[in-house]
Design an enzyme around this catalytic site. Structure first.
Site, PDB file in Angstrom:
ATOM      1  N   HIS A   1       0.863  -1.181   0.000  1.00  0.00           N
ATOM      2  CA  HIS A   1       0.000   0.000   0.000  1.00  0.00           C
ATOM      3  C   HIS A   1       0.899   1.229   0.000  1.00  0.00           C
ATOM      4  O   HIS A   1       1.752   1.388   0.879  1.00  0.00           O
ATOM      5  CB  HIS A   1      -0.913   0.003   1.227  1.00  0.00           C
ATOM      6  CG  HIS A   1      -2.136   0.853   1.050  1.00  0.00           C
ATOM      7  ND1 HIS A   1      -2.072   2.202   0.764  1.00  0.00           N
ATOM      8  CD2 HIS A   1      -3.463   0.555   1.107  1.00  0.00           C
ATOM      9  CE1 HIS A   1      -3.301   2.692   0.660  1.00  0.00           C
ATOM     10  NE2 HIS A   1      -4.165   1.711   0.848  1.00  0.00           N
ATOM     11  N   HIS A   2       0.680   2.100  -0.980  1.00  0.00           N
ATOM     12  CA  HIS A   2       1.551   3.266  -1.150  1.00  0.00           C
ATOM     13  C   HIS A   2       1.427   4.248   0.016  1.00  0.00           C
ATOM     14  O   HIS A   2       2.314   5.101   0.214  1.00  0.00           O
ATOM     15  CB  HIS A   2       1.219   3.967  -2.475  1.00  0.00           C
ATOM     16  CG  HIS A   2       2.380   4.643  -3.122  1.00  0.00           C
ATOM     17  ND1 HIS A   2       3.524   5.006  -2.442  1.00  0.00           N
ATOM     18  CD2 HIS A   2       2.585   5.029  -4.422  1.00  0.00           C
ATOM     19  CE1 HIS A   2       4.366   5.591  -3.275  1.00  0.00           C
ATOM     20  NE2 HIS A   2       3.828   5.614  -4.484  1.00  0.00           N
ATOM     21  N   ALA A   3       0.371   4.140   0.796  1.00  0.00           N
ATOM     22  CA  ALA A   3       0.211   5.030   1.947  1.00  0.00           C
ATOM     23  C   ALA A   3       1.328   4.850   2.961  1.00  0.00           C
ATOM     24  O   ALA A   3       1.688   5.788   3.679  1.00  0.00           O
ATOM     25  CB  ALA A   3      -1.146   4.792   2.617  1.00  0.00           C
TER      26      ALA A   3
END
Length: 215
Positions: free
Chosen positions: A188-190
C-alpha cells in the site's frame, strides 16, 4: 502483541499517507531471487524450502517497522512490535488451501519446529482458517508452486484499510546454472514507497544468500 499508535498529526509521513490512503493506491512488484545456495543448504540439512522462505521473509518484515505498519481492529493507525506469518497450505485431495499462522521466532530451528507442529495439526482441516483465534498481527504469505511468473497482482478493494504487505512466492526454476524463485510484493503506497519495496527485496536476497549463517 503491542500495537504502537502513530499520531498522524506528528508523523513525518502524514502528507504521503493521506494522499495515497485517500486514493487507495496499491502496487505490486515481482523480483526473481537467486536461491541456488539456499536450496542446496536446505536440502543438505533436511529442511523444507517453504517454511525456510517464510522464516526469511519474517526476518526482513520484523526488522523493519514500515512493513509492520497498519490499521488495527479499533481503526487506529500504528505498527506492531512483531508480525506472525499467516501462510497457505494446499490440500491435494480437496484442491483447496488452508491458512495457518505460526508464531514468529528469531531462532530458525524453533520456528521450523513450530511450523511443523502447526502443519501436522491443521493441514488436513477442511476450513479456510483452521487455527483460531487468528491474531491481528499476521502477515499473509502464499505460494503458487506450480508455475513461475514474472508478474503477480492482487486486488483487495473490499478492504480499503489493509496496509500490510502481501507476499506471494512462485515455482523455482533453473537458468544459467542458477536457481531462481519469483517473489511478488503487494504494498500500500500510503505506507510503502518504491524505496521500501527495494529495501525488502534487497534484504530478502541478502538473508537468502547468507543462509549458512542461520539454517
Amino acid at each position: 502483541m503491542t500495537f504502537n499508535i502513530i499520531k498522524l498529526e506528528n508523523w513525518d509521513r502524514k502528507e504521503y499517507f493521506e494522499h495515497y490512503f485517500n486514493q487507495q493506491t496499491t502496487y505490486s512488484i515481482t523480483k526473481e531471487i537467486d536461491i541456488t545456495l539456499f536450496k542446496d543448504m536446505s536440502k543438505k540439512k533436511g529442511y523444507e524450502i517453504y517454511p525456510s522462505l517464510i522464516y526469511a521473509i519474517m526476518e526482513v518484515v520484523n526488522k523493519n517497522k514500515v512493513f509492520r505498519t497498519g490499521i488495527n481492529s479499533e481503526n487506529k493507525l500504528g505498527y506492531w512490535d512483531k508480525l506472525n506469518p499467516l501462510y497457505t497450505v494446499f490440500n491435494k485431495q480437496t484442491e483447496k488451501f488452508t491458512n495457518i499462522w505460526t508464531e514468529s521466532d528469531n531462532n530458525f530451528t524453533s520456528f521450523y519446529n513450530n511450523y511443523k507442529n502447526d502443519l501436522l495439526e491443521y493441514k488436513d482441516k477442511e476450513e479456510m482458517f483452521p487455527k483460531k483465534p487468528i491474531p491481528e498481527n499476521t502477515l499473509p504469505i502464499s505460494m503458487i508452486p506450480w508455475i513461475d511468473f514474472s508478474s503477480f497482482n492482487l486486488n483487495i478493494g473490499n478492504n480499503s484499510n489493509f496496509l500490510l504487505p502481501i507476499i506471494t512466492i512462485g515455482k523455482f526454476y533453473s537458468e544459467n546454472n542458477k536457481i531462481y524463485i519469483p517473489v511478488a510484493l503487494q504494498l500500500h503506497h500510503a505506507v510503502c514507497d518504491g524505496y521500501h519495496a527495494s529495501l525488502f527485496i534487497n534484504e530478502f536476497q541478502d538473508i537468502i544468500k547468507k543462509v549458512d549463517d542461520w539454517i
